[in-house]
Structure formats: C-alpha cells, structure tokens
Scaffold this motif. Structure first.
Motif, PDB file in Angstrom:
ATOM      1  N   ARG A  67      47.553  -6.834 -54.891  1.00  0.00           N
ATOM      2  CA  ARG A  67      48.908  -7.772 -54.816  1.00  0.00           C
ATOM      3  C   ARG A  67      49.821  -7.513 -53.647  1.00  0.00           C
ATOM      4  NH1 ARG A  67      50.844  -6.859 -61.216  1.00  0.00           N
ATOM      5  NH2 ARG A  67      49.222  -8.213 -62.082  1.00  0.00           N
ATOM      6  N   LEU A  68      50.113  -6.337 -53.349  1.00  0.00           N
ATOM      7  CA  LEU A  68      50.791  -6.183 -51.992  1.00  0.00           C
ATOM      8  C   LEU A  68      50.285  -6.421 -50.978  1.00  0.00           C
ATOM      9  CD1 LEU A  68      52.285  -2.579 -52.800  1.00  0.00           C
ATOM     10  CD2 LEU A  68      53.395  -4.383 -52.994  1.00  0.00           C
ATOM     11  N   SER A  69      48.868  -6.463 -50.913  1.00  0.00           N
ATOM     12  CA  SER A  69      48.183  -6.904 -49.765  1.00  0.00           C
ATOM     13  C   SER A  69      48.251  -8.377 -49.619  1.00  0.00           C
ATOM     14  CB  SER A  69      46.887  -6.414 -49.959  1.00  0.00           C
ATOM     15  OG  SER A  69      46.036  -6.811 -48.583  1.00  0.00           O
ATOM     16  N   LEU A  70      47.905  -8.992 -50.735  1.00  0.00           N
ATOM     17  CA  LEU A  70      48.023 -10.315 -50.824  1.00  0.00           C
ATOM     18  C   LEU A  70      49.532 -10.872 -50.500  1.00  0.00           C
ATOM     19  CD1 LEU A  70      46.448 -13.157 -51.850  1.00  0.00           C
ATOM     20  CD2 LEU A  70      47.651 -12.581 -54.155  1.00  0.00           C
ATOM     21  N   TRP A  71      50.470 -10.377 -50.725  1.00  0.00           N
ATOM     22  CA  TRP A  71      51.920 -10.901 -50.601  1.00  0.00           C
ATOM     23  C   TRP A  71      52.129 -10.541 -49.052  1.00  0.00           C
ATOM     24  CZ3 TRP A  71      53.884  -8.202 -55.466  1.00  0.00           C
ATOM     25  CH2 TRP A  71      53.208  -9.177 -56.671  1.00  0.00           C
ATOM     26  N   GLY A  72      51.439  -9.748 -48.333  1.00  0.00           N
ATOM     27  CA  GLY A  72      51.730  -9.369 -46.734  1.00  0.00           C
ATOM     28  C   GLY A  72      52.762  -8.302 -46.794  1.00  0.00           C
ATOM     29  N   ILE A  73      52.878  -7.463 -48.035  1.00  0.00           N
ATOM     30  CA  ILE A  73      53.839  -6.614 -47.964  1.00  0.00           C
ATOM     31  C   ILE A  73      53.357  -5.240 -47.216  1.00  0.00           C
ATOM     32  CG2 ILE A  73      55.332  -5.063 -49.384  1.00  0.00           C
ATOM     33  CD1 ILE A  73      55.959  -7.830 -49.316  1.00  0.00           C
ATOM     34  N   ASN A 108      56.259   4.903 -60.841  1.00  0.00           N
ATOM     35  CA  ASN A 108      56.189   3.493 -60.161  1.00  0.00           C
ATOM     36  C   ASN A 108      55.956   3.839 -58.649  1.00  0.00           C
ATOM     37  OD1 ASN A 108      56.720   2.036 -62.554  1.00  0.00           O
ATOM     38  ND2 ASN A 108      58.891   1.916 -62.230  1.00  0.00           N
ATOM     39  N   ILE A 109      56.362   4.750 -58.080  1.00  0.00           N
ATOM     40  CA  ILE A 109      56.036   5.068 -56.765  1.00  0.00           C
ATOM     41  C   ILE A 109      54.603   5.344 -56.666  1.00  0.00           C
ATOM     42  CG2 ILE A 109      56.518   6.658 -54.784  1.00  0.00           C
ATOM     43  CD1 ILE A 109      59.483   6.833 -55.881  1.00  0.00           C
ATOM     44  N   LEU A 110      54.199   6.182 -57.588  1.00  0.00           N
ATOM     45  CA  LEU A 110      52.780   6.742 -57.590  1.00  0.00           C
ATOM     46  C   LEU A 110      51.826   5.682 -57.766  1.00  0.00           C
ATOM     47  CD1 LEU A 110      53.161  10.001 -59.237  1.00  0.00           C
ATOM     48  CD2 LEU A 110      52.713   9.815 -57.031  1.00  0.00           C
ATOM     49  N   LYS A 111      52.367   4.534 -58.614  1.00  0.00           N
ATOM     50  CA  LYS A 111      51.476   3.613 -58.808  1.00  0.00           C
ATOM     51  C   LYS A 111      50.984   2.650 -57.598  1.00  0.00           C
ATOM     52  CE  LYS A 111      52.655   2.924 -63.779  1.00  0.00           C
ATOM     53  NZ  LYS A 111      53.365   2.185 -64.558  1.00  0.00           N
ATOM     54  N   GLN A 112      51.656   2.818 -56.454  1.00  0.00           N
ATOM     55  CA  GLN A 112      51.001   2.157 -55.275  1.00  0.00           C
ATOM     56  C   GLN A 112      49.522   2.438 -55.026  1.00  0.00           C
ATOM     57  OE1 GLN A 112      53.297   2.467 -51.634  1.00  0.00           O
ATOM     58  NE2 GLN A 112      55.294   2.761 -52.399  1.00  0.00           N
ATOM     59  N   GLN A 113      49.051   3.600 -55.574  1.00  0.00           N
ATOM     60  CA  GLN A 113      47.845   3.912 -55.478  1.00  0.00           C
ATOM     61  C   GLN A 113      46.741   3.146 -56.242  1.00  0.00           C
ATOM     62  OE1 GLN A 113      47.717   8.676 -54.822  1.00  0.00           O
ATOM     63  NE2 GLN A 113      48.896   8.123 -56.546  1.00  0.00           N
ATOM     64  N   ASP A 114      47.395   2.373 -57.156  1.00  0.00           N
ATOM     65  CA  ASP A 114      46.764   1.536 -58.235  1.00  0.00           C
ATOM     66  C   ASP A 114      45.977   0.427 -57.401  1.00  0.00           C
ATOM     67  OD1 ASP A 114      46.748  -1.026 -60.177  1.00  0.00           O
ATOM     68  OD2 ASP A 114      46.415   0.818 -61.438  1.00  0.00           O
ATOM     69  N   LYS A 115      44.620   0.224 -57.835  1.00  0.00           N
ATOM     70  CA  LYS A 115      44.034  -0.851 -57.074  1.00  0.00           C
ATOM     71  C   LYS A 115      44.545  -2.099 -57.084  1.00  0.00           C
ATOM     72  CE  LYS A 115      39.380  -3.048 -56.863  1.00  0.00           C
ATOM     73  NZ  LYS A 115      37.837  -3.027 -57.611  1.00  0.00           N
ATOM     74  N   GLU A 155      53.056   4.673 -49.493  1.00  0.00           N
ATOM     75  CA  GLU A 155      54.199   4.592 -48.303  1.00  0.00           C
ATOM     76  C   GLU A 155      55.753   4.674 -48.903  1.00  0.00           C
ATOM     77  OE1 GLU A 155      53.481   1.543 -45.643  1.00  0.00           O
ATOM     78  OE2 GLU A 155      51.711   2.467 -44.815  1.00  0.00           O
ATOM     79  N   ALA A 156      56.524   5.521 -48.775  1.00  0.00           N
ATOM     80  CA  ALA A 156      57.826   5.838 -49.447  1.00  0.00           C
ATOM     81  C   ALA A 156      58.530   6.761 -48.659  1.00  0.00           C
ATOM     82  CB  ALA A 156      57.428   6.124 -50.746  1.00  0.00           C
ATOM     83  N   LYS A 157      59.763   6.289 -48.511  1.00  0.00           N
ATOM     84  CA  LYS A 157      60.880   7.187 -47.817  1.00  0.00           C
ATOM     85  C   LYS A 157      61.944   7.541 -48.914  1.00  0.00           C
ATOM     86  CE  LYS A 157      59.608   4.915 -43.282  1.00  0.00           C
ATOM     87  NZ  LYS A 157      59.942   3.967 -42.571  1.00  0.00           N
ATOM     88  N   ILE A 158      62.125   8.656 -49.448  1.00  0.00           N
ATOM     89  CA  ILE A 158      62.748   8.963 -50.627  1.00  0.00           C
ATOM     90  C   ILE A 158      63.908  10.087 -50.231  1.00  0.00           C
ATOM     91  CG2 ILE A 158      62.390   9.732 -52.984  1.00  0.00           C
ATOM     92  CD1 ILE A 158      59.492   9.140 -52.517  1.00  0.00           C
ATOM     93  N   ILE A 159      64.908   9.841 -50.862  1.00  0.00           N
ATOM     94  CA  ILE A 159      65.926  11.154 -51.038  1.00  0.00           C
ATOM     95  C   ILE A 159      66.073  11.553 -52.457  1.00  0.00           C
ATOM     96  CG2 ILE A 159      68.241  11.624 -50.613  1.00  0.00           C
ATOM     97  CD1 ILE A 159      68.254   9.900 -48.241  1.00  0.00           C
ATOM     98  N   PHE A 160      65.954  12.791 -52.633  1.00  0.00           N
ATOM     99  CA  PHE A 160      66.237  13.452 -53.917  1.00  0.00           C
ATOM    100  C   PHE A 160      67.686  14.042 -53.853  1.00  0.00           C
ATOM    101  CE2 PHE A 160      61.499  14.355 -54.992  1.00  0.00           C
ATOM    102  CZ  PHE A 160      61.342  12.821 -55.386  1.00  0.00           C
ATOM    103  N   TYR A 161      68.655  13.661 -54.381  1.00  0.00           N
ATOM    104  CA  TYR A 161      69.985  14.483 -54.374  1.00  0.00           C
ATOM    105  C   TYR A 161      70.486  15.017 -55.609  1.00  0.00           C
ATOM    106  CZ  TYR A 161      72.224  10.125 -56.250  1.00  0.00           C
ATOM    107  OH  TYR A 161      72.449   9.205 -57.181  1.00  0.00           O
ATOM    108  N   GLY A 162      71.405  16.086 -55.662  1.00  0.00           N
ATOM    109  CA  GLY A 162      71.868  16.600 -56.941  1.00  0.00           C
ATOM    110  C   GLY A 162      72.007  18.150 -56.660  1.00  0.00           C
TER     111      GLY A 162
END
Length: 560
Positions: free
Chosen positions: A329-335, A317-324, A342-349
């Motif tokens: 949609r994100l641009s239309l919504w002003g996001i 789902n994070i990678l789907k930010q590349q989808d046209k 763009e993502a800030k992620i923590i992997f823990y374990g």
C-alpha cells in the motif's frame, strides 16, 4: 526397473506390484498403464478424448465418458497432470471440460516408477556445508512424495522417520551456518510448512521447468496430507492469509496456478553470507577506532516489555511497516519504496521507565542489532571537535551497517542536552553547540532507517528536531497493575519465599521498572549469603527503602 517392465507388459494390470502399491481401481490402472506405454514409447502426452476412445473402444458407443471420473481421481491423487487448474473446485467443474485437454504422467508418478534404492543411513558424520545438508533434505522430500501415493504404507512412514532421525543426528554434529533452520525459527514454521517450503526449494535447485506439477497446490498438499479430508484442512497452509504467503516466503502465480519461493528468500538461501573472520575483524576494528558506539544484540522482543496498551499498540503499528500488505500500500501510494522499516522516534519520560529496553525490544522484533551511543560523549571541550564527532557518528554507522545483515537501529541514549533548544548568544561554546546541532539536523534529514532518541525532558526539545521525528512516545512510571506484572517478571523463579510474602504489598511501592529489577538483584545478593536462603518481606523492604533514598528521583514510599 523389473517392476516397471512387468507393469508395462502385464495383460492383467491388477497383478502387477505397481498397481498393488497404488491402490487404485482396475480401470484407473489401465489408464496409467496405457499412459506409461505411450510415455516410454516416446509419446509424452495425449488428449483425454483420444486416450479414452482408444482404450475403451470395444465397449458400447460413448461408454468411454463413464471413465472421465477415473481421470479426475487420478488427477486428485497427483498421478497424472493436465491443463486443469488444481486450485478450482473439482467437484463443481464439469467432467466434460476435461475431454479436450492433454493428459500426461505427473513427475510424482515418474519418480515413483524409479527403482527405489534402500536408504543409506551409514553416513553418520557432520555435514561439511549447507549444500550437503540440503541434499539430504531433498531426499527427504522424495520420501514424502513416495508416501503421497500410498499414505497408509507403514514401511514408507518408517523410512521417513528413520531418515529424519538420521538428518537430526548429522545436524547435531555439524557447525556450518544453517540458513534454512534460521528462516524456520524466525518465522516459527510448523513441520508441514517446512516440508512445503523445502519441496519448493528442491524445485529451484533441480532446475526443472517452472511449470512443474510439483509446484501445484494438490501436489504440495499431498506431501503433508494422509487423505482428502486432511487436504481440505491443509489448504489453509497455502491460502492468501497463510504464514508462508503473509511473511513473503512464497509467492503464488495466479496465471500458472503454481507456487514459488519469493525472490528475496531464495536469494537469502542461495547467496547467504555469514559473517566470516575477516568481516568480524573489520567490524571489531570499526568499533575499536571510536569511543562513542556500542553494538548491542537485543535478547527481548516487544512482547517481553510491560507497558501501557496504547504505547504497545503504537510500537506495533511502527513494526507493521514490515507487513507485506502494508508495504504494498505504501509503495502504491508513493509513500515509500524500501522494504526496510523507516522511523525516527523519540522516547521521553523519567529514568528507568523502559525507554532503552523498548528500543532494544523493537530491534529484536525487527531482527536488527542496535548501534548505541551516549550523547554526553559527543560534547567535547575542544572547539570544533564536536562537529567532527557528529559527522563521524554517521560515517561510522554506514561502515558498521555494511558488516551487518540489516541496517542497525541507531540509538541516541540520554539525548537531553544534545537535542535541547539552541541558544542565541555570542559565546563561542554556544556557537559550537548550535553548529553541532545544525550538522546533526542535516544528518537526521538524510538518515534512512530507524533512529531512536531517548530523553527525560521533552519540554526542552528544539522544535527543529521535533519536526524531524515522526513519533514522540511518552514513557510514564508504571501504575500498580504494571508494577505487579514487572515484579512477577523480575522475581527469581526457583526461589523460596517466607510465609508473609505478598506481591500486592511490593507493588504498592511507586518504583520504576528499572528500580524493581535493581531491588530484586540487591535482595537476591543479600539472601544468597543468608543462612536459610529464604526471601522475606523485610529483605525486600530494606532494599526498596535503600533504593528510594539513594535515587535522584525522590519517589515517595506508599505505606501498606
């Protein structure tokens, strides 16, 4: 030219070589001949009504209407063009709607009329650059154009096969940066998709009118189809859900009914810059001048990593930010406005559960490199130096990013103490640590792109950092099913195993993914120097017990 003149002057059009090559009806031949006579007499187009009335005037009144079907067939073959939309269903459109449209010879047909020189396959040296290579690719499209007039012509097909083999041989000897091949590989384009792509690229380089009929659906489909049934099937190559459209390689203009290469992909081809020696040197110097960063080229993508289905779904789902469509949609919504993920992620374990490998695999899926640093190197024994190092991290990142095609992923490996809760005390070391974290929080806030932090302990994470990371993804030790798949992936493919070897038994051991790969490596080193070179269960057990006994994480051994 001789054949063209004969076609223009022929009193019996059916006897001309051009007519025989096209395999059309006699009346269709008369229409084409008449259009050619007008064209070469300085009249490029004429209304269909005037054409039919003038050409078939000696027949009974209104009989010219019978020849509208001939006009439609010539349009379907791509030999003539009108204002008619090639994307409409031609079987549902009224024939009479054609009457008051202008008609002219298509560019395809004009190319066909040009005297064809024999293919020159004598040049068999390497291409000097990508422009020289593109010339051959465009010549290849001309051959497909010629074939589209007569798809069953075996000589035309042989010419194409010979020319494609010719291009392949020259490419094998060439060392230039082939941006076209890179685009095809990245997007996994089929041969037909590649032909359509190159045909549109040819239009851009030829500087023809943007309304060229070569950009129309029917013209493009004619290049990759042998008959009308194939054209119908191949329409999927250019519909809104096609790979070419979905991946933003080409655009469709609904107003003009024409296809174009997308601006971003065209700029990539026309203005591409390969990392030259000077730029490579600057990149190496940027890395050499500091002791924190390591530049990593990932070699596995997200599909190569074995992980729980929910974790994989979240990463996808994070990678789907590349989808046209997602971007629109994100641009239309002003996001967001940027096309970059763009993502800030923590992997823990726990250690060895695939946190770093997953970060690298995400980078591969995004076609990015990884800029990694070990957070423990930031904490300096000299007061004040750590704060400087934090600023240096982001300044150097920006410098290195300028030498990459896309901004690298920033990977904070083992960020436990670096992201830990700030301490309220008067000690100078604690104040320095808190100041360093404040600077880092400020830089994270301003950071644009993808940053991934890995940590073993989420509980100790400072709440200020937690708020700034949108995704906190847990990596657990693999279960039996996942361990089984990891063993399958890790075991050598060309090795010989003893009769008592059982993969199910190996998967019983509660090992992390990293431990499994380490066990396989240690076992392989042991078996490689043995007399028979056969992997036995005893070899694996000994390596597993040694790995577990030396591990800081004292995993219990599950018996068989």
């Amino acid at each position: 030219m001789k054949e063209l003149k004969a076609f223009l002057k022929s009193k019996d059009v059916s006897k001309s070589e051009i007519f025989k090559a096209l395999k059309i009806s006699y009346d269709e031949g008369l229409i084409l001949q008449y259009l050619c006579q007008l064209f070469f007499g300085s009249i490029p187009n004429i209304s269909i009504l005037n054409l039919l009335q003038g050409l078939f005037k000696d027949k009974e009144e209104f009989s010219y209407l019978d020849h509208l079907k001939d006009i439609r067939h010539l349009m379907e073959l791509g030999l003539v063009k009108t204002g008619y939309s090639m994307l409409q269903d031609q079987n549902k459109e009224s024939l009479f709607s054609l009457l008051h449209m202008d008609i002219s010879l298509s560019e395809y047909f004009l190319q066909f009329l040009e005297n064809k020189k024999p293919l020159d396959l004598s040049i068999n040296v390497a291409y000097e650059n990508h422009l020289e290579y593109l010339k051959d690719e465009f010549e290849r499209i001309k051959l497909y154009t010629r074939l589209s007039f007569n798809p069953q012509n075996l000589d035309f097909k042989k010419d194409i096969q010979a020319y494609e083999a010719h291009i392949k041989k020259r490419l094998a000897k060439s060392k230039f940066y082939n941006v076209l091949a890179e685009i095809f590989k990245e997007n996994k384009l089929s041969k037909k998709e590649q032909i359509i792509f190159i045909a549109l690229l040819k239009e851009e380089y030829s500087l023809k009118n943007e309304e060229s009929s070569s950009r129309e659906l029917n013209s493009l489909l004619a290049l990759v189809s042998e008959n009308e049934l194939e054209k119908l099937k191949n329409r999927a190559l250019l519909d809104e859900n096609s790979k070419l459209i979905e991946k933003n390689l080409i655009d469709y203009d609904e107003f003009s009914n024409h296809f174009y290469l997308s601006e971003s992909i065209l700029q990539r081809i026309v203005n591409f810059k390969r990392l030259d020696k000077d730029k490579q040197l600057r990149l190496e110097n940027a890395l050499k001048d500091q002791e924190i960063f390591e530049l990593i080229e990932p070699n596995t993508d997200i599909n190569d990593v074995i992980m729980p289905a929910k974790t994989k779904e979240l990463l996808e789902n994070i990678l789907k930010q590349q989808d046209k469509k997602v971007l629109e949609r994100l641009s239309l919504w002003g996001i967001k406005n940027s096309k970059e993920v763009e993502a800030k992620i923590i992997f823990y374990g726990p250690a060895g559960t695939g946190k770093t490998m997953s970060a690298l695999s995400m980078a591969k899926s995004m076609k990015k490199v990884v800029l990694s640093f070990d957070c423990s190197k930031i904490l300096s024994k000299w007061v004040g130096e750590s704060e400087q190092n934090v600023r240096k991290i982001f300044d150097t990142y920006k410098e290195i990013a300028q030498n990459c095609k896309q901004s690298p992923i920033l990977l904070l490996n083992e960020a436990d103490q670096f992201l830990s809760t700030r301490v309220e005390s008067g000690a100078s070391a604690d104040k320095m640590h808190n100041q360093m974290q404040n600077i880092f929080l400020e830089q994270i806030e301003k950071f644009s792109g993808v940053i991934i932090a890995t940590t073993n302990f989420l509980e100790s994470l400072d709440s200020a950092f937690s708020r700034r990371f949108e995704y906190k993804i847990e990596f657990k030790k693999p279960n039996f099913k996942e361990r089984f798949l990891i063993w399958q992936k890790a075991l050598p493919k060309n090795a010989e195993f003893s009769e008592d070897f059982k993969l199910d038994d190996l998967a019983q051991y509660e090992l992390s993914g990293a431990q499994i790969f380490m066990v396989v490596k240690n076992t392989a080193l042991k078996v490689a120097v043995s007399k028979d070179g056969i992997f036995s269960m005893q070899d694996f057990r000994e390596s597993i017990e040694k790995e577990l006994s030396s591990s800081f994480d004292k995993s219990k051994i599950v018996g068989f």
